[in-house]
Structures are given as structure tokens and as C-alpha cells.
Write a protein that holds these residues in place. Sequence first.
Motif, PDB file in Angstrom:
ATOM      1  N   ARG A 131      16.975 -59.733 -36.176  1.00 52.85           N
ATOM      2  CA  ARG A 131      15.833 -59.869 -35.274  1.00 52.85           C
ATOM      3  C   ARG A 131      16.309 -59.468 -33.886  1.00 52.85           C
ATOM      4  NH1 ARG A 131      13.046 -65.594 -33.803  1.00 52.85           N
ATOM      5  NH2 ARG A 131      14.805 -65.710 -32.401  1.00 52.85           N
ATOM      6  N   ARG A 132      15.507 -58.658 -33.219  1.00 51.72           N
ATOM      7  CA  ARG A 132      15.870 -58.266 -31.857  1.00 51.72           C
ATOM      8  C   ARG A 132      14.612 -58.206 -31.005  1.00 51.72           C
ATOM      9  NH1 ARG A 132      15.398 -52.841 -30.122  1.00 51.72           N
ATOM     10  NH2 ARG A 132      14.301 -51.597 -31.655  1.00 51.72           N
ATOM     11  N   GLY A 133      14.785 -58.506 -29.755  1.00 53.91           N
ATOM     12  CA  GLY A 133      13.672 -58.431 -28.817  1.00 53.91           C
ATOM     13  C   GLY A 133      13.348 -56.976 -28.505  1.00 53.91           C
ATOM     14  N   VAL A 134      12.060 -56.641 -28.512  1.00 52.63           N
ATOM     15  CA  VAL A 134      11.668 -55.261 -28.219  1.00 52.63           C
ATOM     16  C   VAL A 134      10.866 -55.146 -26.933  1.00 52.63           C
ATOM     17  CG1 VAL A 134      11.793 -54.407 -30.575  1.00 52.63           C
ATOM     18  CG2 VAL A 134       9.669 -55.413 -29.771  1.00 52.63           C
ATOM     19  N   SER A 135      10.355 -56.261 -26.429  1.00 52.57           N
ATOM     20  CA  SER A 135       9.671 -56.241 -25.137  1.00 52.57           C
ATOM     21  C   SER A 135       9.813 -57.612 -24.484  1.00 52.57           C
ATOM     22  CB  SER A 135       8.195 -55.858 -25.286  1.00 52.57           C
ATOM     23  OG  SER A 135       7.482 -56.863 -25.958  1.00 52.57           O
ATOM     24  N   VAL A 136       9.694 -57.612 -23.175  1.00 53.89           N
ATOM     25  CA  VAL A 136       9.856 -58.857 -22.422  1.00 53.89           C
ATOM     26  C   VAL A 136       8.655 -59.078 -21.506  1.00 53.89           C
ATOM     27  CG1 VAL A 136      12.369 -58.854 -22.470  1.00 53.89           C
ATOM     28  CG2 VAL A 136      11.185 -57.675 -20.634  1.00 53.89           C
ATOM     29  N   THR A 137       8.488 -60.318 -21.119  1.00 51.85           N
ATOM     30  CA  THR A 137       7.423 -60.686 -20.183  1.00 51.85           C
ATOM     31  C   THR A 137       7.917 -60.436 -18.757  1.00 51.85           C
ATOM     32  OG1 THR A 137       8.167 -62.961 -19.951  1.00 51.85           O
ATOM     33  CG2 THR A 137       6.639 -62.498 -21.773  1.00 51.85           C
TER      34      THR A 137
END
Length: 169
Positions: free
Chosen positions: A82-88
Amino acid sequence: MTSHIARSLLACCLLQLLAGCGFQLRSWDLSSSIDSFYVQAAANNPLEQPLRRGLLQAGVPQADSAASAAVVVTLHELRRSRRGVSVTPRSRVAEYELNLDARFGLRAADKELLASQWARASRVFRVDRDNLVASNEEQALLEREMRADLVQQILRALNAATAVDSDAA
């Protein structure tokens, strides 16, 4: 009234053309190309049971052992990531990409049908920070869908490998 008759006549003609061209829905009737199967997997592999179920639904009987099976499907390993693809704007992860990779191989009684290879499924889901329970449930649902995708990829590979093998014979 005549437009209704014309539409019906057109629909009948199209159905006749479709039936005449040899079109058939794709099915997973593997019973004509595989006499029996056996699935070898490490303990607690989450693909083992769905793959067995898929092969049984495709009409292939399950053998009691790998030695007595016409085809052995080996599930070598399963990797989750699992990896982050966008951030706030506050630098928190807004969306994750889930990946599920399965390494498998196919073997007939006397030869290797398909060398060990990877099947891959991935999905992206949005994290709802106000409802983390729902986000976790969505992640679990997506993982079930990805496992089903991996089983379908393995079944397609098995179908192709046995079709090539039977054409060569």
C-alpha cells in the motif's frame, strides 16, 4: 406502428447476423482440456480456496494429491503493498494505492506448462478521515475484489496454457 415493426425486424436481422458469425460468450469450461487439478499453496494463502472454487465451477474435478492430478497449480507467494498516491493540503494521505501480487506456476504431470510468473491487481481508494471504519471496510472490499481478479488471471493463464498444450499434441 410501422416504426415498431421496422425496429423488431431490424433486431431480428441483427440477431441472425450475430448468431451466424459464430459469436459465443466466453466461458470457463476447462473440463474438456483438463482432467483434474490440484492446488499447492503455503498455509493460509487467501487465494487457495477461491482458486479451488473457480476450478470446480469451471467443471474440473479436484485430485486427491499432486501426483494424481493432471494439472498442478502452485501458488508460490502473495505480496500486499500500500502506498500513498495523493495528499491533502495538510500533508496527510488522501488516497492509497493497494497492490496485490501473486506468483504462481502451472505444471502438468510430465512437464511445466507455465513457468513461475506474477499476476497483479491494484486499486486506488480515497481515505475518509471522518469515517475511518468505512475506509477500512472499503479497503477490505477492494482486497477481496483484487483476489478475485488474481484468480481470474490464473484461470485465464491455465486456459491459455492448456489450449496451447492441446494444440501442440
